[in-house]
Scaffold this motif. Sequence first.
Motif, mmCIF file in Angstrom:
data_model
loop_
_atom_site.group_PDB
_atom_site.id
_atom_site.type_symbol
_atom_site.label_atom_id
_atom_site.label_comp_id
_atom_site.label_asym_id
_atom_site.label_seq_id
_atom_site.Cartn_x
_atom_site.Cartn_y
_atom_site.Cartn_z
ATOM 1 N N GLY A 88 -130.452 85.288 -7.419
ATOM 2 C CA GLY A 88 -129.957 86.153 -6.684
ATOM 3 C C GLY A 88 -130.922 87.009 -6.332
ATOM 4 O O GLY A 88 -131.548 86.949 -5.031
ATOM 5 N N ASN A 89 -131.615 88.047 -6.955
ATOM 6 C CA ASN A 89 -132.564 88.789 -6.720
ATOM 7 C C ASN A 89 -133.901 88.244 -6.180
ATOM 8 O O ASN A 89 -134.455 88.708 -4.992
ATOM 9 N N GLY A 90 -134.306 87.376 -6.814
ATOM 10 C CA GLY A 90 -135.341 86.468 -6.307
ATOM 11 C C GLY A 90 -135.382 86.286 -4.897
ATOM 12 O O GLY A 90 -136.398 86.092 -4.250
ATOM 13 N N MET A 91 -134.115 85.515 -4.619
ATOM 14 C CA MET A 91 -134.092 84.853 -3.315
ATOM 15 C C MET A 91 -134.153 85.861 -2.190
ATOM 16 O O MET A 91 -134.444 85.743 -1.340
ATOM 17 N N VAL A 92 -133.383 87.199 -2.608
ATOM 18 C CA VAL A 92 -133.748 88.136 -1.918
ATOM 19 C C VAL A 92 -134.928 88.640 -1.284
ATOM 20 O O VAL A 92 -135.241 88.832 -0.196
ATOM 21 N N ALA A 93 -135.839 88.494 -2.309
ATOM 22 C CA ALA A 93 -137.242 88.914 -2.237
ATOM 23 C C ALA A 93 -137.745 87.938 -1.366
ATOM 24 O O ALA A 93 -138.696 88.146 -0.382
#
Length: 320
Positions: A88-93
């Motif tokens: 989730g967050n990693g892919m957003v970054a």
Amino acid sequence: MTQAPARPGMIWTALVVVYVVWGSTYLGIRVMVEADVPPFLGMGLRFTLAGLLLLGYLWLRHGRSRIRVGRRELRGSAVMGLLLLVLGNGMVAVAEQTVPSGLAALIVGAISLWFVLLQVAGGQRPPLLTWAGVLVGLAGVAIISLPRGGIDGVEAWGVGLLLFATISWAFGSYFSPRLGLPRNALVASAYEMLTAGLVMLAVSVASGELSGLDLSAIQAEGWVAVAYLVLFGSLLGYTAYAYLLSVAPLSLIGTYAYVNPVVAVLLGWAILSEPVTSIVLAGGALVVGGVVLVVNGERTAAKGRGSDPAPDRTPDEALT
């Protein structure tokens, strides 16, 4: 978790913290990657440090017994960390290397729409108002995503990663009750952040992010952004959220789902001069409007059942 009744001023102060701090994390991520901090390294540091700090606080405040968990709880936390924070967050970054923060926030704002569809797949029957919200919101996502917001330089793969991240988050949120997580929300969040942070640091090494990395070439604002994400996005924001859960109606807390994208768009425009095109405005209005309809539809249905609906997972576990 119970507390004495809080004053309205305290409740609204905490709510504003959730609105602004979590809305600003998209901006923090964008600043971080634009300053040449590798995305997995930056997010790995963010969640590893935040998890350690939160565990340390809980240990000092309540003793070692508070943070002691069993294998099943640790395994559940690791799965949640993988689905919500890494995928989730990693892919957003990674996506925000090409997608402006405000546009990213609007696409991520559609999370609650995917969650409703998962509920339907699980046999639940949402009210018509919720269905209307899903259709309106998905139309907004399509308007934003297909032309990539009408913004030059936005890559299709970045938009695709954001959509993947929202679906991963929705899956994690939907299946979380079956994973045997620690009962204390702060303890669960600490282990989720710690395990996800360590995984992302490992991914950073394995993917070659550190190969030839010149730390002196990274702009200072990149490290400031990482520190902001640790202290404000992952600690202050979640503390305010946890406080609200103990004293405020869940229907009020759930409003963050449609306030955060608006805050993110405004901050991206004001601080980074991100373009706000007519496509972003039209699609964003539909996304936010759809989420408003979904929240109110679920609130109405919950009142009919004699309960107040729980809001979505925290944005710290929701792609910010």
